[in-house]
Design an enzyme around this catalytic site. Sequence first.
Site, PDB file in Angstrom:
ATOM      1  N   GLU A 283      43.468  23.071 -39.263  1.00 24.34           N
ATOM      2  CA  GLU A 283      44.719  22.385 -39.615  1.00 24.34           C
ATOM      3  C   GLU A 283      44.386  21.031 -40.242  1.00 24.34           C
ATOM      4  OE1 GLU A 283      49.141  21.644 -37.754  1.00 24.34           O
ATOM      5  OE2 GLU A 283      47.444  21.285 -36.460  1.00 24.34           O
TER       6      GLU A 283
ATOM      7  N   MET B 187      43.452  21.051 -30.754  1.00 27.19           N
ATOM      8  CA  MET B 187      44.083  21.875 -31.783  1.00 27.19           C
ATOM      9  C   MET B 187      44.520  23.216 -31.206  1.00 27.19           C
ATOM     10  SD  MET B 187      45.110  22.465 -34.765  1.00 27.19           S
ATOM     11  CE  MET B 187      45.795  24.025 -35.325  1.00 27.19           C
ATOM     12  N   GLU B 188      45.754  23.622 -31.544  1.00 29.62           N
ATOM     13  CA  GLU B 188      46.459  24.703 -30.864  1.00 29.62           C
ATOM     14  C   GLU B 188      46.156  26.101 -31.384  1.00 29.62           C
ATOM     15  OE1 GLU B 188      49.391  23.184 -34.123  1.00 29.62           O
ATOM     16  OE2 GLU B 188      47.953  22.299 -32.752  1.00 29.62           O
TER      17      GLU B 188
ATOM     18  N   HIS C  36      50.796  19.833 -24.232  1.00 27.69           N
ATOM     19  CA  HIS C  36      51.137  19.738 -25.658  1.00 27.69           C
ATOM     20  C   HIS C  36      50.632  20.965 -26.416  1.00 27.69           C
ATOM     21  CE1 HIS C  36      51.795  17.328 -29.440  1.00 27.69           C
ATOM     22  NE2 HIS C  36      50.891  18.200 -29.877  1.00 27.69           N
ATOM     23  N   GLU C  37      49.334  21.253 -26.277  1.00 25.52           N
ATOM     24  CA  GLU C  37      48.756  22.354 -27.047  1.00 25.52           C
ATOM     25  C   GLU C  37      49.308  23.706 -26.603  1.00 25.52           C
ATOM     26  OE1 GLU C  37      47.250  21.543 -29.633  1.00 25.52           O
ATOM     27  OE2 GLU C  37      46.959  19.450 -29.097  1.00 25.52           O
TER      28      GLU C  37
ATOM     29  N   HIS D 143      52.571  24.481 -28.215  1.00 28.31           N
ATOM     30  CA  HIS D 143      52.396  24.979 -29.577  1.00 28.31           C
ATOM     31  C   HIS D 143      52.224  26.494 -29.638  1.00 28.31           C
ATOM     32  CE1 HIS D 143      52.327  21.447 -32.037  1.00 28.31           C
ATOM     33  NE2 HIS D 143      51.270  20.911 -31.481  1.00 28.31           N
TER      34      HIS D 143
END
Length: 866
Positions: A150, A287-288, A321-322, A325
Site C-alpha cells: 500500500e 499494514m492490513e 485498527h488493522e 481493516h
Amino acid sequence: MHMRSIALALVAMVSVGAASAAPADRIVLPTNVSPTHYDIAITPNAAALTFTGSVKIDIDVKQAANRIVLNAADLNFAKVSVSGASAAPAVSYDKTQETATLIFPANISAGAHVLSIDYTGKINQHAAGLFALDYDVANGKKRALFTQFENSDARRFIPSWDEPGHKATFTLTATVPADEMAVSNTPIASTDTLSGNLKRVHFAASPKMSSYLLFFGVGDFERISRKVNGVDVGVIVKRGDTARAAYALDAASHILPYYEDYFGVKFPLPKLDLIAGPGQSQFFGAMENWGAIFYFEGALLIDPKLSTESDKREIYIVIAHEMAHQWFGDLVTMAWWDDLWLNEGFASWMEVKATDHFNPEWHLWLDSQNAKEDAMRVDARGGTHPIIQPIKDVLQANEAFDTITYEKGESVIRMLEDYVGADAFRAGVRNYMKDHAYSNTVTDDLWRELDKTSTTPVSTVAHDFTLQAGVPLIRVTVTPKGLHLTQGRFTNDGTGDATTSWHVPVSVQALGASNIWHGLVTRAQPADVAESTNTAVVVNAGQAGYFRTLYAPAAFAPLAAHFAELKAADQLGLVNDTRALAYAGYEPFGDFISLAAKVTPQTDPTVLTTLAGRLEGIDSLYRELPGQAAYRKFALGVLDPVFAKVGWTAKPGESQNVALLRQALLEALGQMGDPAVIAEARRRFAGFVKDQSSLSGDMRDSVLAIAAGNADAATWEQLHTLAKTTKDSLEKRRYYRLLGTAYNRDLANEALKLAMTDEAEVTTRPSIIREVAGWYPDMAFDFAVANFEKINAMLEPDSRNQFEVGLAAGSYNRATIAKVKAYADAHIAASARQDSVKAQASIAEYATIREKRLPEIDSVLAARKH
C-alpha cells in the site's frame, strides 16, 4: 494501515463519484483490460537482494486492441505472451508512471485470455515491494523478507493492475529455503521438497481483493496460534520471540468475535496471522494485508523488560485498527484513493471502540479527544484539505495518509454515531458490509445505508464535514434567556473560506443537569438555549462534536470557577479549546493559564497527562527566550504537586492511566529542567548501566529518556555503547533513537553524523534524524537537505516527499519557510508538494506564537506575582 509518521495532504475542490466516473485528469490505467486472477510463482534470492518471478494473469479484454497497459516498477520482463495472440509483444516501460505497455503486432480479440510474464526484480532494504529486514542473532545476523504494497507497490513484486478498483483472486507459489517459514494471505495448500535445501510452497487461492492487500514473507519464524470462532488466529515472530507474542494473540482472539458481531459478517478467511518484522518505517507501523497483517515488531510485541504501559495500550490499539481493516478496507474497499478515509477513518474509530470495549478502565475516548485535537490543529491552518479529496495520481495518494484522513475521519465518525445513535449507526454499517462485500465503494454508498437506518438524515451533516475543509467555531454568548450559539470558522492563520458553513450537531448541558439540549447550528441558523445565566453550561457536552467552542467571558467564568466539578471529557475539551483559541488569538492566554492553575493531584489522570503535554509544548516554543525561566517556574509549580502524589514508584493496584501520567510528568519535568527529577534519573541511569535488570519497562523508558535528553558527552557515549552491543532488535532501535534526543547541540550533531554511517540498521537511521528534529528542527532539516540523496536511499518511496520537509515542521524560524519551499520545488513533483505546504504553515504558526502569544504569557505570569 497504521501510521507511524503522519503525512500531510492537499487542498483542492472535491469530486465525488464512482470509479467509472473518474475525473478526466486522473492518471490511471486504461479500462479496456482487467484482471480476474493472478497465478504467481516467486523465487527470492535473499543474499543477492534479487528475485525471479512468473505470473499467469487471467484477463478480460473488453474490446479488441493491440495494446495492454499494466503497472510495473523496478521489474524487467524476460518473456511475455498472451493466449490467442499471434506473436510476442514489444514492451515499452514508463518509469515515471510505473507502467509497462505491451504492443502486439495484431489486435487481441475481445474475451478471456491468459497473459504470461517471466520477470526479475529487486529486493529493497526499505519497506516497499519485496523487502529485506536484517537483525542480530547470537552468532551474527539474519535476514527475513516481507512485502509492503500500500498504496502502489505491488507493482514492484508482480506486473499487475495495481489500483484498488481492480479486484482479483490470487494464488502464490514460492520457492524458499527448506528450513524457513513462508507465509501469505491464505494457508499453505501443499509443499514440494526440492534439492539444494529448498522447498516449493503452494498457498491456497485468496478471496477477490485489491492488489495492495497481497502479502508474502519468509524467514526463520515461529508461530503461536489458537482457534477463534473457527478461524486459525496466529502470531508469527522471528525465532525466540514467541513469549513476546502472547499479549498480541490474546488481543486478536478477543477482537475477532467482537468485529464479526459488530459488522454482522463472519471473517471470510480460514486463518488470520499477525506478523512481526524487525526494523521500522518512516511512513507506517502496520499494514492490513488480508489474513496476514504485517507489523513492525515495536507495534506488536510486548517484552516485560522493555515495554511500558503506553506500549501495551498502543499495541492493543494498533491490533484493533488493522483487524478492523479486514472488513473496512479489505472486504469492502474504496474505489480510488479519494475515499481512503473509508479505510483509515473507520479503522481509527473502530480501534478506539473495540479497545474501549475490552479495556473500559483505560477511558480511551478521553485519549481520542487528543487525536481530534491533532486533527483540528492541522485543519485550521494553510494546506488543509477535505476528508474526501481528489487524488490525481499515486504520488498524491501517498499524501492522503495523513492526520485529516485518520484523526479527523475518526472524529467525524464518532460525531455522526453520537448524532444518529449507536444502534442505527451499526445497522447502517452492517447493511453496507453485506451489500458491498468483495467490491469497491465511494463514501456516498455508506451515507445511503445510514440514511435508511437512521431517523435523523445523515447525509447533510456528513457531506458538510467530509467535503469541506476546516474547523467550525461555535461562539457562545450569554443573553437574558440563556445562551446564544452562532457559527463561524476557526483558523490559526486566517486562511480558508470565512463563509464556509456546516450543519454542526451541538449538545449543551448545564453542570449537574441530567437533560441535554441537542440541535444543529449553521451559519445561517443560530440557536438559543434556555439555561440559567448563573450556571456553568458546557457546549459540546461529552465532546463528541468536531468544532471549537469559544465562550464569551460571562459564559467562561462559571466554567472556570467550577472546573473541578466538570466531567473529565469536558475538562479536557475546555483545556484543549482554550489553549488552541489562545494560540490563535481568539481568547486571552490568561484563560488557559487560569485553568492550568486549577488542576490538582485529584484531577483525572488523562486530563493531567494532557495538561503536562500542553505545558511541555509551550516550553518547547520558549527555547532561547528570556521568559522561559518564569514560565518554567509556573509550569513546574503546576506539575510538581501532581508528581509528588504519583511518585517514582508504582503503587499496588495502580491504574494504567496513572502509569501513563507518571511517564508524561517525568518527560515534562525532565525537559523543563526540574533539578530533583533530573538528578534522580541520572542516579537510576548509573545503576542501570551496571545492572540492566534494575529498572522495569516503564521506569526504564522514562529514566533513559531523561538521561538522554539531558546527556553530557559521557552519558551519550554510554547510550551509544548500549546501542552497539545489544543483540535485541527492539532494544537496539530504542537506544539509537535516544541518541538523537539530546538537548546539547554538539551531541545532536554527533547523532546526525551517526545516522549517515552503516552502524545502525538501514531502517533505523532516518529515525535518528527525526529525533534530532524534535529539538533542533532547522539543524536536522539543513542536514537532511545536504544529504538528501543518501537519506532518500534509506526511505521507502512513500516517505520521500514527506520526510525532509517534515523535519522542518517544528521550526519557528520564518526564514526556514523559504528553504522548505525551495527544497520542495527542486526535489518533489509538483503534484506531491502538499506536505511542504503543511510544513510551511506549521512554521508560520509557531513563529506567530513566539512573536505574539508568548509575550502575552509573560505578562500574565508577571501579573500573577502581584
